[in-house]
Enzyme design. Sequence first.
Site, PDB file in Angstrom:
ATOM      1  N   THR A  82       0.844  -1.186   0.000  1.00 14.23           N
ATOM      2  CA  THR A  82       0.000   0.000   0.000  1.00 14.23           C
ATOM      3  C   THR A  82       0.882   1.239   0.000  1.00 14.23           C
ATOM      4  OG1 THR A  82      -1.759   1.196   1.177  1.00 14.23           O
ATOM      5  CG2 THR A  82      -0.198  -0.010   2.533  1.00 14.23           C
TER       6      THR A  82
ATOM      7  N   HIS B  97       2.363 -11.787  14.139  1.00 17.91           N
ATOM      8  CA  HIS B  97       3.419 -12.388  14.948  1.00 17.91           C
ATOM      9  C   HIS B  97       3.098 -13.841  15.316  1.00 17.91           C
ATOM     10  CE1 HIS B  97       7.059 -12.401  17.028  1.00 17.91           C
ATOM     11  NE2 HIS B  97       6.861 -11.467  17.941  1.00 17.91           N
TER      12      HIS B  97
END
Length: 416
Positions: free
Chosen positions: A327, A379
């Site tokens: 993006t 994560h």
Amino acid sequence: MILEMKVPSPGESIKEVEIATWLVKDGDYVEKDQAIAEVDSDKATLELPAEASGTITLKAEEGDAVAVGAVVCLIDTSAAKPSGSAPAAPAAEAPKAEAPKAEVKAEAPKAAPAPAAAPAPTSYAAGTPSPAARKILDEKNIAPATISGTGKDGRITKEDAVNAVPSMGTPTGGNRGSERTKLSMLRRKVAERLVAAKNETAMLTTFNEVNMTPINLIRNEYKDAFKAKHGGLGLGYMSFFTKAVTRALELYPDVNSMMDGDYKVAYDFADISIAVSGPKGLMVPVVRNAENLSFRGIEAEIKRLALRARDGQITVDDMTGGTFTITNGGVFGSMLSTPIINPPQSGILGMHNIIERPIAVNGKVEIHPMMYVALSYDHRIIDGRESVGFLVAVKEALENPLELLMNGDAKRALEL
């Protein structure tokens, strides 16, 4: 014959759509293949074409959620196409007929003038605060003239002063309207997915900075030849970033994987989702197998998808899938951000604006065009070593594009 028009399926996983806008009115005559409505799904906005010519009868209102396969309108195919309407001649004569009345009204005030209004009675106490009220008003820094007293003869009482609210310098006389508008199904789905990404992933963001001088030197040297050779196609930053990302994904494959319950799904290809701005909001079309595309191929595909998004022609298939997202908030002036993961993907790279800043180069201070980059990652599946290593690999490729992205031959890589 009455034809029932049903909602077609925009995609395999879509069960209902929302009528965003009717482009025709009830009772209108429509031609076959004429766009009669815009419908929102949770992935895209699509046009609904008429299946036949005839007079249309609407069976759903704007904003209605309609199941795929449900009837939204009827078309009377036996109705004849109406001829053009005749000019409205009587309406043109109407002002002449009303002219005498206008003259009569103009004379009315002279014949019967309205009596002047009697002056309102005044009192020396009107607008005058009592001693206790004056003390309170002074503490609030409120002028007595701005308050209407409720005491005898308009006197300002202590209660009036206590209830008075200071304006804090707010200007008066401006517009204070508001508008309540229902979000489109697409926008509601985007909101739902973004909240889910925040709540259901262990999202972290790591940052780095990139010296854009090497890319700028290549672009400045070859962009004109690139445009001339490839039919006006521009040599932008996105092809360099896409190539850098696909290289880094090969080095750190965990970033190119997804969670599926208790399993990790890894991919040996790179379908790169590119966030682009469209008339209905942010769209994320996918560049398929970007790892196999050349600079020209990437630029051409991004341009094609961006034009489809801008023209409202993007389809669900164009935005389905994707293993990693890029993006570019820099086109809007963003200096730094923490992009949100595009689920079920595990990583997203945020680009930002390029600003000339002083940096240390070989012990000397030099000014270079610099860009901050950010990698948000899940994560649960990507550890710190992989996330930081991935972003460093992107930085290395962007700061040494000739060697790491072009195999030492810029002309050949750019197909010149």
